[in-house]
Design an enzyme around this catalytic site. Structure first.
Site, PDB file in Angstrom:
ATOM      1  N   GLU A  31     -74.623   9.618  14.018  1.00 52.42           N
ATOM      2  CA  GLU A  31     -74.739   8.564  13.019  1.00 52.42           C
ATOM      3  C   GLU A  31     -76.103   7.898  13.245  1.00 52.42           C
ATOM      4  OE1 GLU A  31     -71.710   5.557  13.231  1.00 52.42           O
ATOM      5  OE2 GLU A  31     -72.634   4.443  11.575  1.00 52.42           O
ATOM      6  N   ARG A 258     -67.252  13.734  27.226  1.00 47.66           N
ATOM      7  CA  ARG A 258     -68.557  13.119  27.047  1.00 47.66           C
ATOM      8  C   ARG A 258     -69.197  12.850  28.401  1.00 47.66           C
ATOM      9  NH1 ARG A 258     -68.379   9.343  23.060  1.00 47.66           N
ATOM     10  NH2 ARG A 258     -70.111   8.095  23.797  1.00 47.66           N
ATOM     11  N   LYS A 268     -74.555   3.344  21.831  1.00 48.15           N
ATOM     12  CA  LYS A 268     -75.658   2.822  21.035  1.00 48.15           C
ATOM     13  C   LYS A 268     -75.493   1.332  20.790  1.00 48.15           C
ATOM     14  CE  LYS A 268     -75.007   6.252  18.286  1.00 48.15           C
ATOM     15  NZ  LYS A 268     -74.935   7.012  17.040  1.00 48.15           N
TER      16      LYS A 268
HETATM   17  P1  ATP Z   1     -72.235   6.031  20.892  1.00 43.23           P
HETATM   18  O1  ATP Z   1     -70.839   5.672  21.249  1.00 43.23           O
HETATM   19  O2  ATP Z   1     -73.166   6.111  22.033  1.00 43.23           O
HETATM   20  O3  ATP Z   1     -72.776   5.239  19.764  1.00 43.23           O
HETATM   21  P2  ATP Z   1     -71.400   8.082  19.188  1.00 43.23           P
HETATM   22  O4  ATP Z   1     -70.398   9.052  19.646  1.00 43.23           O
HETATM   23  O5  ATP Z   1     -70.982   7.025  18.253  1.00 43.23           O
HETATM   24  O6  ATP Z   1     -72.138   7.522  20.440  1.00 43.23           O
HETATM   25  P3  ATP Z   1     -72.779   9.656  17.310  1.00 43.23           P
HETATM   26  O7  ATP Z   1     -74.134   9.426  16.803  1.00 43.23           O
HETATM   27  O8  ATP Z   1     -71.660   9.449  16.372  1.00 43.23           O
HETATM   28  O9  ATP Z   1     -72.642   8.778  18.583  1.00 43.23           O
HETATM   29  O10 ATP Z   1     -72.629  11.053  18.011  1.00 43.23           O
HETATM   30  C1  ATP Z   1     -73.350  12.223  17.760  1.00 43.23           C
HETATM   31  C2  ATP Z   1     -72.811  13.329  18.595  1.00 43.23           C
HETATM   32  O11 ATP Z   1     -73.150  13.102  19.953  1.00 43.23           O
HETATM   33  C3  ATP Z   1     -71.294  13.394  18.519  1.00 43.23           C
HETATM   34  O12 ATP Z   1     -70.889  14.729  18.401  1.00 43.23           O
HETATM   35  C4  ATP Z   1     -70.858  12.783  19.815  1.00 43.23           C
HETATM   36  O13 ATP Z   1     -69.636  13.298  20.203  1.00 43.23           O
HETATM   37  C5  ATP Z   1     -72.006  13.158  20.755  1.00 43.23           C
HETATM   38  N1  ATP Z   1     -72.103  12.219  21.863  1.00 43.23           N
HETATM   39  C6  ATP Z   1     -72.293  10.891  21.802  1.00 43.23           C
HETATM   40  N2  ATP Z   1     -72.265  10.346  23.032  1.00 43.23           N
HETATM   41  C7  ATP Z   1     -72.068  11.365  23.904  1.00 43.23           C
HETATM   42  C8  ATP Z   1     -71.933  11.468  25.319  1.00 43.23           C
HETATM   43  N3  ATP Z   1     -72.017  10.384  26.113  1.00 43.23           N
HETATM   44  N4  ATP Z   1     -71.751  12.680  25.869  1.00 43.23           N
HETATM   45  C9  ATP Z   1     -71.676  13.769  25.085  1.00 43.23           C
HETATM   46  N5  ATP Z   1     -71.783  13.748  23.755  1.00 43.23           N
HETATM   47  C10 ATP Z   1     -71.973  12.567  23.162  1.00 43.23           C
HETATM   48 MG    MG Z   2     -70.484   5.721  17.121  1.00 38.26          MG
END
Ligand code: ATP
Ligand code: MG
Length: 750
Positions: A31, A258, A268
């Site tokens: 996102e 993760r 984020k």
């Molecule tokens: P955050 O919680 O840090 O905002 P998010 O999961 O909301 O992360 P997205 O931008 O929606 O972030 O995620 C993009 C991709 O990266 C998704 O497939 C997510 O599962 C993966 N991702 C995000 N954080 C991690 C992590 N700590 N380890 C592995 N993959 C991750």
């Molecule tokens: Mg998110």
């Protein structure tokens, strides 16, 4: 492919073997609401890596369904990160927003099948009706609406005829399902917001559960790989695609664990909090675990890729030690980075029996001289060594220069100390030394024994550089956010000295500064007038040692030992007595007490501040940090401020006349001009604002401008409190009293 096969690759291979898919298509679907971090790197490496391994394709898809938090600058940062890591998404970046019309049509189809309905319950009722893990839910009375009515309402929702929250579109599945996600999940919600790509066309935006599976399908994705927290969403993913009867083969979702790293926050939202509160300089601050941060700090893409492959892919969540990442960059640079000499804390040496000057040729890669040849190091009568490489009263095991012990100047001669020159305060300002002409490195015919070689630079030819030293951003192993920040995570040295070839030849960006660590020319702030280098990582893992030392001191106060640079330096009796007084009587923590007790100048200064103000902890903190830093940086012994002025400043903090943040600003000014803190506060109008009547209108405005965050806060996301407080502080340039702001915001948002 040398990689051992992980469970995802096993699935992919089986699916290829059985003929389920002809081509492997994955996607990385962030996102665009923040800069990508090292966790995203893991996901990038998995998704692009699998596509590469099986001659498939990986899409970079912006999952842009939440218009209020998204921005093109985040899209650019995500593209940068993927490219920097060496991956390729093909022709163009995909955007979920490009599919909005198609997704809308799919929703209409579900309504026509009587598999979706417009619900008009309020948010609270929807939650209440959902039931709980132990309790069935009950269906909304609006689920009985006719297909025609649903079609009409949904179209009018899209056109913007209703207020946010008035209606939602829900799937009609099962309000008693064991999997709570299956209890009529929301598919669309009303949002009157401008979308950074779709503009103002839409008043409804699809929810993750609806948009994600269909976007995967539209793109022809075969393996939709996501993190474990989406495990329960998989049923919805499958239900949507099955109910719509999409053509086969359709995508399937697979989950992995993760990445979590200790001493690091990795969401984020929390990173945004750090950026917005001004605790870091931006998304690319070298202390952040963002890809932009690592890049700016000097990490190589290779080191991040190695790290990702070392941690592997698993199905169970775990915590990775941050030193593992540090190991990867150290290991990568060990072979790649040329070695040069830099002095961080200069102490002048005059070699009395040396006349004239010469040029010494030394290899950039001592282990591999063939590589990149030699550089010229100027040498003359006056040089600088590091202050830490000389000790007048060395403890046992100290191998560097002392009044009795000679030392080798790396690549050059052996010198010994003849005379110690001190200033009025008893601090060493210069060493008079003697060199041994027959001891030149490589041509040594002398019998002089030395125990180590130290770095040095020529006094007249060396270049001044700024060096930024980083420590961990958080002092807590499992940090939560702002409150766990390590206040000493950044140390700026303005007057470090470096051998001239580094600056004039500009043949590389990353260097090993001998005995100090790996450094990188800051890509943003480096100029010819002010070369700036970031410390990437030290030469060895000093953190573990540091931690041990601190706990040692607290367990056994009688035998305190502190490790400096791998050597054990015991405290003198006098230092020990001070340390005990500071920890036991004055309540200072071990680290601060240690800093003060070991430095006579600092402890004298501190004792003097104590005579005018009884605030031992606050005074100790400012002396051990700000004053100590200032003392290190000034060339001669001329602090512009005195102990009394520091007490005056601390008193203003204690009385909440100024905030801690503003106090830092005042201190900078004092260090520059020596003005009284009271005068600085008056001249610049820096007095802390504690009057609720002045703060409340600001809070009101921030609340009005951030309806989304207010809603999230009210829905239970209490951590957003930090966001609101941060905004108020930002608006007032840090002048609002954080305590008052905190309590006002809490009351306002109740
Ligand atoms: P955050 O919680 O840090 O905002 P998010 O999961 O909301 O992360 P997205 O931008 O929606 O972030 O995620 C993009 C991709 O990266 C998704 O497939 C997510 O599962 C993966 N991702 C995000 N954080 C991690 C992590 N700590 N380890 C592995 N993959 C991750
Ligand atoms: Mg998110």
């Amino acid at each position: 492919m040398s990689k051992s096969k992980d469970f995802l690759r096993t699935i992919v291979e089986n699916d290829l073997k059985s003929g389920k898919y002809k081509e492997i298509v994955t996607r990385f679907p962030p996102e665009p609401n923040g800069f990508p971090h090292i966790g995203h790197a893991k996901s990038i490496v998995i998704n692009f890596g699998i596509a590469n391994d099986y001659q498939g394709h990986c899409n970079l898809r912006m999952d842009d369904t939440n218009p209020t938090t998204e921005d093109t600058k985040y899209v650019e940062a995500l593209k940068d990160a993927v490219e920097w890591l060496g991956f390729n998404w093909g022709k163009s970046v995909c955007f979920t927003s490009d599919y909005f019309p198609k997704l809308y049509d799919y929703a209409v189809e579900l309504i026509k099948m009587d598999k979706a309905y417009v619900d008009s319950l309020g948010e609270d009722e929807i939650r209440e009706y959902r039931g709980s893990v132990t309790e069935d839910g009950k269906r909304s009375k609006y689920a009985k609406r006719s297909i025609e009515e649903n079609l009409d309402l949904f179209e009018r929702m899209k056109k913007g005829e209703f207020a946010e929250g008035e209606h939602v579109l829900r799937a009609k599945i099962d309000m008693c399902a064991d999997n709570m996600k299956m209890r009529d999940p929301l598919l669309y919600r009303i949002k009157h917001a401008h979308h950074f790509r779709a503009g103002d066309e839409w008043s409804v935006y699809p929810m993750y559960d609806f948009a994600h599976c269909l976007s995967d399908y539209i793109e022809g994705v075969s393996h939709s790989i996501c993190t474990l927290e989406f495990e329960n969403n998989r049923d919805v993913y499958n239900w949507v695609l099955e109910t719509l009867g999409v053509e086969l083969p359709r995508p399937n979702q697979h989950e992995f664990a993760r990445l979590n790293i200790n001493y690091t926050v990795m969401s984020k939202r929390k990173l945004l909090e750090l950026v917005e509160s001004g605790q870091v300089s931006g998304w690319d601050d070298p202390r952040l675990p963002t890809i932009a941060g690592y890049k700016r700090r000097g990490y190589t893409p290779e080191s991040i890729l190695t790290f990702c492959s070392q941690i592997g892919v698993a199905k169970a969540n775990s915590m990775v030690d941050v030193s593992q990442l540090e190991f990867c960059i150290r290991d990568d640079l060990n072979k790649k980075a040329p070695r040069v000499m830099c002095i961080l804390d200069p102490l002048k040496i005059t070699i009395e029996n040396y006349e004239g000057r010469e040029t010494i040729n030394a290899p950039y890669y001592p282990d591999d001289i063939a590589k990149d040849g030699l550089r010229e190091i100027p040498f003359s009568k006056e040089i600088y060594i590091d202050r830490g490489d000389f000790m007048e009263q060395p403890p046992k095991g100290y191998y560097r220069l002392t009044p009795e012990q000679p030392v080798r100047l790396k690549h050059a001669y052996i010198i010994s100390c003849k005379e110690i020159i001190k200033d009025a305060n008893g601090n060493i300002s210069e060493i008079k030394a003697e060199y041994y002409p027959e001891s030149k490195s490589g041509f040594d015919t002398s019998d002089i024994k030395v125990k180590s070689a130290i770095q040095w630079v020529d006094a007249t030819q060396a270049k001044t550089i700024e060096v930024r030293l980083y420590d961990r951003l958080f002092k807590d192993e499992a940090p939560d956010g702002l409150k766990d920040i390590n206040p000493n995570s950044l140390q700026v040295i303005k007057n470090a000295l470096i051998e001239p070839a580094v600056i004039t030849e500009k043949f590389d960006e990353r260097f090993q500064f001998e005995r100090e660590g790996y450094f990188y020319a800051d890509p943003i702030d480096y100029t010819d007038e002010n070369p700036v280098f970031n410390k990437i990582v030290g030469l060895k893992d000093s953190w573990n040692k540091k931690k041990k030392t601190i706990s040692n001191t607290s367990n056994k106060p009688q035998t305190k030992k502190v490790q400096i640079d791998g050597e054990v330096v015991a405290m003198s009796n006098k230092q020990q007595a001070l340390f005990n007084r500071y920890t036991v009587n004055l309540g200072l923590n071990n680290e601060v007490a240690n800093t003060l007790a070991r430095d006579e100048k600092l402890s004298n200064f501190y004792e003097e501040t104590l005579t005018t103000l009884n605030s031992p902890v606050a005074l100790a903190n400012i002396v051990a940090n700000e004053v100590a830093r200032e003392l290190k940086q000034i060339q001669k012994d001329t602090l512009k401020f005195n102990a009394k002025q520091i007490s005056e400043l601390v008193k203003m903090i204690d009385n909440e006349i100024v905030s801690n943040k503003i106090a830092k600003q005042i201190f900078e000014q004092m260090a520059k001009t020596g003005e009284n803190p009271t005068k600085i506060v008056e001249d610049k109008g820096l007095i802390q604002i504690s009057d609720p009547a002045k703060i409340l209108p600001i809070i009101d405005e921030i609340i009005a401008n951030n309806p989304d965050n207010v809603a999230k806060f009210k829905a239970g996301n209490k951590k957003l409190l930090g966001f609101f407080v941060g905004q108020v502080l930002k608006t007032t340039d840090g002048k609002a009293n954080p305590k008052v702001v905190n309590s006002l915001v809490t009351k306002k948002l109740k």
